[in-house]
Design an enzyme around this catalytic site. Structure first.
Site, PDB file in Angstrom:
ATOM      1  N   ASP A  88     -29.770   9.015  27.331  1.00  9.36           N
ATOM      2  CA  ASP A  88     -28.716   8.218  26.700  1.00  9.36           C
ATOM      3  C   ASP A  88     -27.571   7.991  27.692  1.00  9.36           C
ATOM      4  O   ASP A  88     -27.156   8.913  28.402  1.00  9.36           O
ATOM      5  CB  ASP A  88     -28.201   9.001  25.475  1.00  9.36           C
ATOM      6  CG  ASP A  88     -27.282   8.191  24.585  1.00  9.36           C
ATOM      7  OD1 ASP A  88     -27.728   7.158  24.062  1.00  9.36           O
ATOM      8  OD2 ASP A  88     -26.120   8.604  24.404  1.00  9.36           O
ATOM      9  N   GLU A 130     -31.055   4.860  29.887  1.00  8.94           N
ATOM     10  CA  GLU A 130     -30.279   3.747  29.349  1.00  8.94           C
ATOM     11  C   GLU A 130     -29.143   3.518  30.347  1.00  8.94           C
ATOM     12  O   GLU A 130     -28.132   4.208  30.306  1.00  8.94           O
ATOM     13  CB  GLU A 130     -29.705   4.092  27.966  1.00  8.94           C
ATOM     14  CG  GLU A 130     -28.941   2.918  27.373  1.00  8.94           C
ATOM     15  CD  GLU A 130     -27.941   3.306  26.282  1.00  8.94           C
ATOM     16  OE1 GLU A 130     -27.561   2.432  25.505  1.00  8.94           O
ATOM     17  OE2 GLU A 130     -27.524   4.475  26.222  1.00  8.94           O
TER      18      GLU A 130
HETATM   19  C1  GLC Z   1     -26.363   4.865  23.318  1.00 11.66           C
HETATM   20  C2  GLC Z   1     -27.179   4.822  22.050  1.00 11.66           C
HETATM   21  C3  GLC Z   1     -26.269   4.427  20.926  1.00 11.66           C
HETATM   22  C4  GLC Z   1     -25.193   5.476  20.800  1.00 11.66           C
HETATM   23  C5  GLC Z   1     -24.459   5.675  22.127  1.00 11.66           C
HETATM   24  C6  GLC Z   1     -23.648   6.932  22.113  1.00 11.66           C
HETATM   25  O1  GLC Z   1     -25.841   3.620  23.654  1.00 11.66           O
HETATM   26  O2  GLC Z   1     -28.268   3.954  22.207  1.00 11.66           O
HETATM   27  O3  GLC Z   1     -26.959   4.280  19.724  1.00 11.66           O
HETATM   28  O4  GLC Z   1     -24.273   5.109  19.818  1.00 11.66           O
HETATM   29  O5  GLC Z   1     -25.352   5.812  23.197  1.00 11.66           O
HETATM   30  O6  GLC Z   1     -24.485   8.061  22.166  1.00 11.66           O
END
Ligand code: GLC
Length: 543
Positions: free
Chosen positions: A207, A279
């Site tokens: 994440d 991500e």
């Molecule tokens: C990422 C996740 C999202 C979340 C954020 C904070 O972007 O995909 O859903 O709110 O991180 O953890």
């Protein structure tokens, strides 16, 4: 299979556990629900045929951000089940040949995590420095101008009255950021990775992998003006776009992040054939590819530039060519068009009712590019953004529509639940659902199954070279996928007009393997005058 083949050449399917399948009838999806529906994904003649699943967080959490606020990294939230039920899910997935990736949320914990409870208890608590604490400015205001990623939240700092300092939260106030400059934090998070690796998971989705390291001096971000009305991913996109080319941001993408990722990589490499996908929400591709390191950081980086393209052939082509050109030697691309944070393709690209026709073309693109495709639950059914009336909104950042429950069948609970669903079920589920689509050769599900089948049987699609077809006319994204004994042409008409073009000058014929138009006759097609209907994509075998 060689090491790494599964995540390079396979297809990965994202499950958002709250909305996938509810086995105990409380209106919220759970681990047993996932286990019960694995046949939909793999191991059965009717299955979609994916190679791996990525599970969004199911850890113990107060659910302020629906699980992305983790209160215990080593336990399952009772709402989702138990560690034992996780082990069953993992074993059942593995029995079907499905790999399992879990979400790893290292940037922040929940404010209910015992580490934060200790940290906030006093200034001299041994865990004080595990989080980012700073004194107010002389006038009492926050230490700097950093903002939460969520517009509703405002400042990324919250004053904690007990100790008179502010703590940093890049997201909600309930999600304090860990201090990754502290070596104890790095050790503790390595242990979290090992905990899941020892249990047998095959990898991690990391994440906000670009956010862990920030300016240790906590200097202000350069001032970036965006329209105050923008919300959700539109706002994030505008902020990122405005920051690109300008001065670097101080609250993310700090150079030390690469050392942290190399460390994750070393830990994960202690185990056989595991992987990490990050991500990396940066809309600048040279920066994005830096997260592959020299093949010693992330195995895959989610490419948000691709997701943010308008429905235009030259836009997608430009991103693919740039990504292909930038990737360091030995690294591998990946693509996705949907996830739990973004409006679904069917809705996002709709222009006067052609959203599903375009979604079929998008599916063909995603599953034929050179790179690992990531699918998001419901995409294979052509689910749209579900309607969510104002009194049912629960997310802080407008993401409920892409999270409405999965459509298994036409029953009132959509086969998702027998209880009261946590988010409204899209009434469209009566027509758009897995049961109805399974036996229908013209359905979205059948198209995805066919594309996955083709891909599985085709070395050119799985691992062949990519080359854009320069003869394609405006509005058509066309490319060749080639190995020594196989060559496929993919041509995607991203306009609403029919086109005819010379795909190859020689005029030989090719074998039409698949069209997004279920009515089209499958057989030989002339390559000197290849016809595409409005919003039609085709795969033609050249050899
Ligand atoms: C990422 C996740 C999202 C979340 C954020 C904070 O972007 O995909 O859903 O709110 O991180 O953890």
């Amino acid at each position: 299979m060689a090491v790494g083949d599964w995540w390079r050449y396979g297809v990965i399917y994202q499950i958002y556990p709250r909305s996938f399948a509810d086995a105990d009838g409380n209106g919220i999806g759970d681990l047993d629900g996932i286990t019960e529906h694995l046949d939909h994904l793999a191991g059965h003649a009717d299955s979609l045929g994916v190679d791996a699943i990525w599970l969004s967080p199911f850890y113990k959490s107060p659910m302020a951000d629906y699980g992305y606020d983790v209160a215990d990294y080593r336990d399952v939230d009772p709402m989702f089940g138990t560690l034992g039920q996780f082990d069953t899910l993992l074993a059942e997935a593995h029995r079907r040949g499905l790999k399992v990736i879990v979400d790893f949320v290292p940037n922040h914990t929940s404010d209910q995590h015992e580490w934060f409870i200790e940290s906030r208890s006093s200034r001299d608590n041994p865990k004080r420095d595990w989080y980012v604490w700073a004194d107010p400015k002389p006038d009492g205001s926050p230490p700097n101008n950093w903002r939460s990623s969520f517009a509703e939240v405002g400042s990324a700092w919250t004053m904690d009255e007990t100790t008179g300092q502010y703590y940093l939260h890049s997201f909600m106030r309930e999600q304090p950021d860990l201090n990754w400059w502290n070596p104890e934090v790095r050790d503790a998070m390595d242990d979290v990775l090992r905990f899941w690796l020892d249990r047998g998971v095959d990898g991690f989705r990391i994440d906000v992998a670009h956010r862990m390291a920030k300016d240790p001096e906590l200097a202000d971000n350069p001032l970036i003006e965006v329209d105050a009305e923008l919300r959700g991913s539109d706002r994030r996109e505008a902020l990122l776009a405005a920051s690109n080319g300008g001065e670097d941001l101080r609250d993310q993408d700090w150079p030390e992040v690469h050392e942290i990722l190399r460390r994750f990589r070393r830990t994960i490499s202690e185990y056989d054939d595991r992987m990490a996908v990050g991500e990396v929400y940066l809309l600048d591709m040279p920066k994005l590819v830096s997260y592959y390191g020299r093949g010693d950081e992330l195995d895959l980086c989610h490419n948000f530039v691709f997701l943010h393209q308008p429905w235009k052939a030259d836009a997608f082509r430009a991103v693919v060519e740039e990504f292909e050109g930038l990737l360091p030697e030995g690294t591998w691309p990946d693509y996705f068009l949907n996830n739990h944070d973004h409006s679904r393709v069917v809705t996002r690209y709709d222009d006067g009712g052609n959203g599903r026709a375009r979604a079929r073309v998008a599916a063909m693109m995603l599953l034929t590019l050179r790179g690992t495709p990531f699918l998001y639950q419901g995409e294979e059914l052509g689910m749209r953004d579900g309607p969510v009336p104002p009194d049912r909104i629960v997310d802080v950042d407008g993401r409920d529509p892409e999270r409405t429950p999965m459509h298994w069948d036409a029953s009132p609970g959509a086969g998702f639940t027998t209880g009261e669903p946590w988010l409204p079920i899209d009434p469209e589920h009566e027509r758009v659902n897995a049961a109805a689509q399974r036996g229908d050769a013209t359905s979205m599900l059948s198209l995805y199954r066919r594309l996955l089948q083709l891909r599985r049987g085709s070395p050119a699609l799985r691992q062949g070279a990519y080359a854009s077809l320069t003869s394609a006319p405006d509005g058509v994204f066309a490319y060749l996928r080639t190995t020594s004994d196989e060559q496929l042409l993919v041509a995607l008409n991203m306009t609403s007009d029919p086109v005819r073009f010379a795909a190859t000058p020689q005029g030989a014929g090719g074998q039409l393997e698949l069209s997004t138009d279920p009515g089209r006759h499958i057989g030989q097609v002339p390559l000197a005058a290849l016809d595409l209907g409005p919003d039609e994509g085709v795969i033609v075998r050249l050899r």
